[in-house]
Design a protein around this motif. Structure first.
Motif, PDB file in Angstrom:
ATOM      1  N   ILE A  82       0.850  -1.188   0.000  1.00 53.36           N
ATOM      2  CA  ILE A  82       0.000   0.000   0.000  1.00 53.36           C
ATOM      3  C   ILE A  82       0.885   1.238   0.000  1.00 53.36           C
ATOM      4  N   GLU A  83       0.308   2.318  -0.397  1.00 55.52           N
ATOM      5  CA  GLU A  83       0.935   3.628  -0.242  1.00 55.52           C
ATOM      6  C   GLU A  83       0.085   4.402   0.749  1.00 55.52           C
ATOM      7  N   ILE A  84       0.705   4.919   1.780  1.00 60.10           N
ATOM      8  CA  ILE A  84      -0.024   5.748   2.730  1.00 60.10           C
ATOM      9  C   ILE A  84       0.074   7.175   2.205  1.00 60.10           C
ATOM     10  N   ASP A  85      -0.924   7.541   1.420  1.00 63.84           N
ATOM     11  CA  ASP A  85      -0.939   8.849   0.775  1.00 63.84           C
ATOM     12  C   ASP A  85      -2.342   9.447   0.908  1.00 63.84           C
ATOM     13  N   ALA A  86      -2.565  10.558   0.257  1.00 64.17           N
ATOM     14  CA  ALA A  86      -3.861  11.246   0.361  1.00 64.17           C
ATOM     15  C   ALA A  86      -5.015  10.363  -0.105  1.00 64.17           C
ATOM     16  N   ALA A  87      -4.816   9.575  -1.161  1.00 63.76           N
ATOM     17  CA  ALA A  87      -5.876   8.705  -1.666  1.00 63.76           C
ATOM     18  C   ALA A  87      -6.218   7.616  -0.644  1.00 63.76           C
ATOM     19  N   PHE A  88      -5.202   7.046  -0.006  1.00 60.20           N
ATOM     20  CA  PHE A  88      -5.433   6.021   1.021  1.00 60.20           C
ATOM     21  C   PHE A  88      -6.191   6.607   2.203  1.00 60.20           C
ATOM     22  N   ILE A  89      -5.762   7.776   2.668  1.00 52.20           N
ATOM     23  CA  ILE A  89      -6.404   8.429   3.808  1.00 52.20           C
ATOM     24  C   ILE A  89      -7.853   8.781   3.467  1.00 52.20           C
ATOM     25  N   GLN A  90      -8.097   9.224   2.249  1.00 51.61           N
ATOM     26  CA  GLN A  90      -9.466   9.535   1.818  1.00 51.61           C
ATOM     27  C   GLN A  90     -10.326   8.276   1.774  1.00 51.61           C
ATOM     28  N   LYS A  91      -9.739   7.162   1.353  1.00 53.48           N
ATOM     29  CA  LYS A  91     -10.486   5.898   1.320  1.00 53.48           C
ATOM     30  C   LYS A  91     -10.914   5.497   2.734  1.00 53.48           C
ATOM     31  N   ILE A  92     -10.051   5.675   3.719  1.00 53.77           N
ATOM     32  CA  ILE A  92     -10.401   5.353   5.107  1.00 53.77           C
ATOM     33  C   ILE A  92     -11.555   6.255   5.553  1.00 53.77           C
ATOM     34  N   ALA A  93     -11.473   7.543   5.248  1.00 57.46           N
ATOM     35  CA  ALA A  93     -12.541   8.480   5.617  1.00 57.46           C
ATOM     36  C   ALA A  93     -13.860   8.095   4.946  1.00 57.46           C
ATOM     37  N   THR A  94     -13.801   7.704   3.685  1.00 56.30           N
ATOM     38  CA  THR A  94     -15.000   7.285   2.952  1.00 56.30           C
ATOM     39  C   THR A  94     -15.594   6.022   3.557  1.00 56.30           C
ATOM     40  N   ASP A  95     -14.724   5.051   3.892  1.00 57.63           N
ATOM     41  CA  ASP A  95     -15.196   3.807   4.520  1.00 57.63           C
ATOM     42  C   ASP A  95     -15.863   4.108   5.861  1.00 57.63           C
ATOM     43  N   ASN A  96     -15.263   4.997   6.653  1.00 60.92           N
ATOM     44  CA  ASN A  96     -15.870   5.380   7.940  1.00 60.92           C
ATOM     45  C   ASN A  96     -17.247   5.997   7.719  1.00 60.92           C
ATOM     46  N   SER A  97     -17.343   6.856   6.742  1.00 65.49           N
ATOM     47  CA  SER A  97     -18.613   7.519   6.445  1.00 65.49           C
ATOM     48  C   SER A  97     -19.681   6.503   6.042  1.00 65.49           C
ATOM     49  N   LYS A  98     -19.310   5.520   5.225  1.00 64.50           N
ATOM     50  CA  LYS A  98     -20.251   4.484   4.807  1.00 64.50           C
ATOM     51  C   LYS A  98     -20.751   3.683   5.999  1.00 64.50           C
ATOM     52  N   MET A  99     -19.898   3.522   7.003  1.00 63.68           N
ATOM     53  CA  MET A  99     -20.288   2.769   8.209  1.00 63.68           C
ATOM     54  C   MET A  99     -20.889   3.683   9.277  1.00 63.68           C
ATOM     55  N   GLU A 100     -21.159   4.938   8.887  1.00 67.28           N
ATOM     56  CA  GLU A 100     -21.743   5.945   9.774  1.00 67.28           C
ATOM     57  C   GLU A 100     -20.892   6.178  11.027  1.00 67.28           C
ATOM     58  N   LEU A 101     -19.580   6.225  10.815  1.00 66.62           N
ATOM     59  CA  LEU A 101     -18.629   6.515  11.881  1.00 66.62           C
ATOM     60  C   LEU A 101     -18.115   7.940  11.721  1.00 66.62           C
ATOM     61  N   THR A 102     -17.892   8.599  12.847  1.00 63.44           N
ATOM     62  CA  THR A 102     -17.351   9.951  12.862  1.00 63.44           C
ATOM     63  C   THR A 102     -15.882   9.890  13.247  1.00 63.44           C
ATOM     64  N   GLN A 103     -15.048  10.484  12.417  1.00 59.45           N
ATOM     65  CA  GLN A 103     -13.613  10.487  12.710  1.00 59.45           C
ATOM     66  C   GLN A 103     -13.314  11.379  13.906  1.00 59.45           C
ATOM     67  N   ILE A 104     -12.535  10.857  14.852  1.00 65.11           N
ATOM     68  CA  ILE A 104     -12.111  11.617  16.026  1.00 65.11           C
ATOM     69  C   ILE A 104     -10.677  12.098  15.856  1.00 65.11           C
ATOM     70  N   ALA A 105      -9.812  11.204  15.364  1.00 69.34           N
ATOM     71  CA  ALA A 105      -8.396  11.551  15.206  1.00 69.34           C
ATOM     72  C   ALA A 105      -7.802  10.710  14.087  1.00 69.34           C
ATOM     73  N   SER A 106      -6.842  11.280  13.403  1.00 74.67           N
ATOM     74  CA  SER A 106      -6.088  10.530  12.399  1.00 74.67           C
ATOM     75  C   SER A 106      -4.752  11.224  12.203  1.00 74.67           C
ATOM     76  N   LYS A 107      -3.763  10.425  11.871  1.00 71.86           N
ATOM     77  CA  LYS A 107      -2.427  11.010  11.742  1.00 71.86           C
ATOM     78  C   LYS A 107      -1.483  10.026  11.057  1.00 71.86           C
ATOM     79  N   GLU A 108      -0.590  10.569  10.251  1.00 76.83           N
ATOM     80  CA  GLU A 108       0.510   9.782   9.711  1.00 76.83           C
ATOM     81  C   GLU A 108       1.625   9.801  10.751  1.00 76.83           C
ATOM     82  N   ILE A 109       2.153   8.623  11.054  1.00 79.12           N
ATOM     83  CA  ILE A 109       3.194   8.495  12.071  1.00 79.12           C
ATOM     84  C   ILE A 109       4.249   7.500  11.599  1.00 79.12           C
TER      85      ILE A 109
END
Length: 182
Positions: free
Chosen positions: A91-118
């Motif tokens: 995988i590449e941890i890039d903007a597209a990957f991070i957006q996919k996680i946000a989209t998946d959370n939204s589909k599951m009706e989850l609200t993002q609290i925190a996210s970060k590249e580390i």
């Protein structure tokens, strides 16, 4: 000679900053568990130490090798569930990957609290904490993705209920910090 000591001290400080980034980001001061046993995934990609009284299942197929574990001696709302997987798919941890996680959370009706590249064990990584509802329970899910040469490590931690959420997340993070990649 002084410059050599300065360089060594600087490298040590920088390494220390990255090694427990999750614990620092979540302000964890929780002590660990007793009676730990080492469990290695079927394909020998990683090892995790977990309490020996937890229920643990190993799974593998052509692409994934995982360890699924939870403390079944406690109620679901007082424990947490962990699924640690190594996926043979770069995988590449890039903007597209991070957006996919946000989209998946939204589909599951989850609200993002925190996210970060580390950095996680000196590897590029990304974590995402989201909350929502699962059935009748409040639900928090922490996902960590750590890039490896031939794939990635994915650690999913699920916390049900509203009681001691941060403490339970920190106990999980203590276990996550000690994962050893092979």
């Amino acid at each position: 000679m002084k410059s050599l000591y300065f360089i060594l001290a600087f490298v040590f400080i920088c390494t220390s900053c990255n090694s427990n980034q999750l614990s620092k980001d979540f302000d964890c001061k929780t002590s660990g568990f007793n009676n730990l046993e080492e469990v290695t995934d079927f394909k020998k990609n990683f090892t995790i130490e977990i309490p020996n009284n937890w229920k643990t299942n190993l799974y593998y197929d052509d692409v994934v090798s995982s360890i699924y574990t939870a403390d079944t001696t406690q109620n679901l709302t007082k424990a947490f569930i962990m699924d640690v997987s190594f996926v043979l798919n770069p995988i590449e941890i890039d903007a597209a990957f991070i957006q996919k996680i946000a989209t998946d959370n939204s589909k599951m009706e989850l609200t993002q609290i925190a996210s970060k590249e580390i950095k996680f064990h000196d590897k590029n990584a990304y974590y995402n904490l989201a909350k929502g509802k699962q059935g009748k329970f409040a639900y928090h899910v922490l996902n960590l993705f750590a890039k490896e040469t031939n794939g990635f490590l994915h650690v999913k931690t699920e916390v049900y209920g509203d009681s001691l959420v941060n403490e339970r997340l920190c106990k999980a993070i203590k276990l996550i910090d000690d994962i050893r990649l092979k």
